[in-house]
Motif scaffolding. Sequence first.
Motif, PDB file in Angstrom:
ATOM      1  N   GLY A 324      39.445  41.375  38.504  1.00 61.32           N
ATOM      2  CA  GLY A 324      40.641  41.983  37.928  1.00 61.32           C
ATOM      3  C   GLY A 324      40.312  42.966  36.826  1.00 61.32           C
ATOM      4  O   GLY A 324      40.875  44.071  36.761  1.00 61.32           O
ATOM      5  N   LEU A 325      39.387  42.596  35.940  1.00 57.24           N
ATOM      6  CA  LEU A 325      38.983  43.510  34.871  1.00 57.24           C
ATOM      7  C   LEU A 325      38.283  44.743  35.417  1.00 57.24           C
ATOM      8  O   LEU A 325      38.476  45.862  34.903  1.00 57.24           O
ATOM      9  CB  LEU A 325      38.073  42.775  33.880  1.00 57.24           C
ATOM     10  N   LEU A 326      37.472  44.563  36.463  1.00 60.19           N
ATOM     11  CA  LEU A 326      36.835  45.729  37.073  1.00 60.19           C
ATOM     12  C   LEU A 326      37.864  46.665  37.705  1.00 60.19           C
ATOM     13  O   LEU A 326      37.741  47.893  37.611  1.00 60.19           O
ATOM     14  CB  LEU A 326      35.829  45.279  38.137  1.00 60.19           C
ATOM     15  N   LEU A 327      38.879  46.088  38.340  1.00 58.57           N
ATOM     16  CA  LEU A 327      39.940  46.922  38.894  1.00 58.57           C
ATOM     17  C   LEU A 327      40.655  47.707  37.801  1.00 58.57           C
ATOM     18  O   LEU A 327      40.919  48.907  37.948  1.00 58.57           O
ATOM     19  CB  LEU A 327      40.947  46.048  39.642  1.00 58.57           C
ATOM     20  N   VAL A 328      40.961  47.037  36.699  1.00 55.52           N
ATOM     21  CA  VAL A 328      41.677  47.703  35.605  1.00 55.52           C
ATOM     22  C   VAL A 328      40.819  48.817  35.001  1.00 55.52           C
ATOM     23  O   VAL A 328      41.305  49.938  34.801  1.00 55.52           O
ATOM     24  CB  VAL A 328      42.082  46.682  34.529  1.00 55.52           C
ATOM     25  N   THR A 329      39.556  48.522  34.706  1.00 56.45           N
ATOM     26  CA  THR A 329      38.711  49.536  34.067  1.00 56.45           C
ATOM     27  C   THR A 329      38.396  50.692  35.008  1.00 56.45           C
ATOM     28  O   THR A 329      38.194  51.827  34.560  1.00 56.45           O
ATOM     29  CB  THR A 329      37.401  48.908  33.571  1.00 56.45           C
ATOM     30  N   THR A 330      38.360  50.440  36.321  1.00 56.21           N
ATOM     31  CA  THR A 330      38.036  51.508  37.268  1.00 56.21           C
ATOM     32  C   THR A 330      39.256  52.342  37.614  1.00 56.21           C
ATOM     33  O   THR A 330      39.236  53.574  37.503  1.00 56.21           O
ATOM     34  CB  THR A 330      37.437  50.907  38.556  1.00 56.21           C
ATOM     35  N   LEU A 331      40.317  51.693  38.043  1.00 52.06           N
ATOM     36  CA  LEU A 331      41.510  52.441  38.442  1.00 52.06           C
ATOM     37  C   LEU A 331      42.305  52.916  37.230  1.00 52.06           C
ATOM     38  O   LEU A 331      43.085  53.872  37.341  1.00 52.06           O
ATOM     39  CB  LEU A 331      42.391  51.573  39.338  1.00 52.06           C
ATOM     40  N   GLY A 332      42.121  52.273  36.089  1.00 53.46           N
ATOM     41  CA  GLY A 332      42.843  52.689  34.886  1.00 53.46           C
ATOM     42  C   GLY A 332      42.195  53.827  34.141  1.00 53.46           C
ATOM     43  O   GLY A 332      42.761  54.346  33.169  1.00 53.46           O
ATOM     44  N   ALA A 333      41.006  54.246  34.584  1.00 53.49           N
ATOM     45  CA  ALA A 333      40.287  55.322  33.892  1.00 53.49           C
ATOM     46  C   ALA A 333      40.639  56.671  34.505  1.00 53.49           C
ATOM     47  O   ALA A 333      40.833  56.792  35.717  1.00 53.49           O
ATOM     48  CB  ALA A 333      38.781  55.091  33.968  1.00 53.49           C
ATOM     49  N   ALA A 334      40.707  57.690  33.663  1.00 54.39           N
ATOM     50  CA  ALA A 334      40.946  59.053  34.125  1.00 54.39           C
ATOM     51  C   ALA A 334      39.606  59.723  34.429  1.00 54.39           C
ATOM     52  O   ALA A 334      38.606  59.476  33.764  1.00 54.39           O
ATOM     53  CB  ALA A 334      41.707  59.838  33.068  1.00 54.39           C
ATOM     54  N   GLY A 335      39.606  60.577  35.443  1.00 52.01           N
ATOM     55  CA  GLY A 335      38.396  61.304  35.789  1.00 52.01           C
ATOM     56  C   GLY A 335      37.590  60.618  36.871  1.00 52.01           C
ATOM     57  O   GLY A 335      37.705  59.408  37.102  1.00 52.01           O
ATOM     58  N   PHE A 336      36.770  61.428  37.572  1.00 52.10           N
ATOM     59  CA  PHE A 336      35.843  60.945  38.602  1.00 52.10           C
ATOM     60  C   PHE A 336      36.569  60.145  39.687  1.00 52.10           C
ATOM     61  O   PHE A 336      36.122  59.077  40.088  1.00 52.10           O
ATOM     62  CB  PHE A 336      34.730  60.099  37.971  1.00 52.10           C
ATOM     63  N   TYR A 337      37.654  60.701  40.191  1.00 48.96           N
ATOM     64  CA  TYR A 337      38.395  60.017  41.247  1.00 48.96           C
ATOM     65  C   TYR A 337      37.523  59.792  42.471  1.00 48.96           C
ATOM     66  O   TYR A 337      37.599  58.737  43.120  1.00 48.96           O
ATOM     67  CB  TYR A 337      39.629  60.842  41.630  1.00 48.96           C
TER      68      TYR A 337
END
Length: 392
Positions: A324-337
């Motif tokens: 869950g934390l990995l999902l939040v930090t990855t999808l919640g970050a801007a850039g490098f889609y």
Amino acid sequence: MDMVTTNERRPPAPGPAASPSPAARSAARVRAALRYAWPALAAWTAVRLLGLLTVWLWARHNGRSPVSALTRADGTWYLGIARDGYDAAEQLHSNMAFFPLYPGLTAAVEAVTPLDLKHSALLVSWLGGFAAAWGLFAIGAHLYDRRVGVVLAALWGVLPHSVVQLMSYSEGPFTALAVWSLYALLRGRWLTAGTLCLLAGLTRPTGSSLIGVVCLAALIAVVRRRDGWRPWAAMLLAPAGWIGYLAWVGWRTGRPDGWFRIQGEGWGSSFDLGVNTLQRAQQVLTRPSELEFYVVSLVAVLAIMLFVLSVLDRQPWQLLLYSGLLLVTTLGAAGFYHSKARFLLPAFPLLLPAAVALARAGRARAITVLTALALISAYFGGYLLLVWRFSP
């Protein structure tokens, strides 16, 4: 009758058998574990060799170097750190955005082997992927059974971006550290979990997701007064690598937020709760886009769906919190889609629902599905390295 007493020569009584040394016992345990895990390791190796062969033949057909293809993009930054160290503090687009353990191991391997820097980086990455596959098997077998462990390792090897496990990237070593740390946590081995989490925190910024899990589990054990001083030690060890590196970058740059400034202003990566990810996904799905963007969008949707299934399957909370934390930090970050699917490679608990379903479906069905996915992954890996112009 006279009795004659004689001293008969008897063989000495056998003494206690010499106990094997700790090193011998450890070697025996490793051999036994390897015999138990070999189907998973063989499956992962087979699908990754298929991917490697595809890249090799495709590159040769195009007159390009396979080794150069496997060490391109972010790999060149890691190689630069291993060769020359970190940039001067005043550079904003700095290589200090990359964490130090992987390039450090690469430099160490080059120093003690005949390999050059590129091949040393690939060796470290491949060994990391092998260790990660072993850990995935261990998690699957511990939670379910041996067949689930085998399928879980194989699934991780056939993901669309699994070619990264063969590149001079840090995802393989990081996944190995994360999976074995979580396995140790599930087994109550606090010192091992904390030490591996420390090393994971020196490997990738997403080590913060693992730190949260280990520290929370240790805090719960402390509150419940379980296992003595070991949870305390794990709580101290787990964040030390991640915090230590950020502190060092802060000291080098003269700013406590030095690493975050480099990430944001230098590399264009920040945290916006997923606004940029949603905007990019909308653009991909409403206008013609390149193949990589479609695959990343599909992976993101599937990752969210698999997380929901993981919750419904009542996975151990440690695995749920980590993914869950990995999902939040990855999808919640801007850039490098275009790299978000690659960033999710270490979120291995998301694969457990699919691994259980395939394992229960029977061997023939599982082999059929995994073979098809292996062929797709091999093609897409070649596409990412030899057609796609950006980093995977």
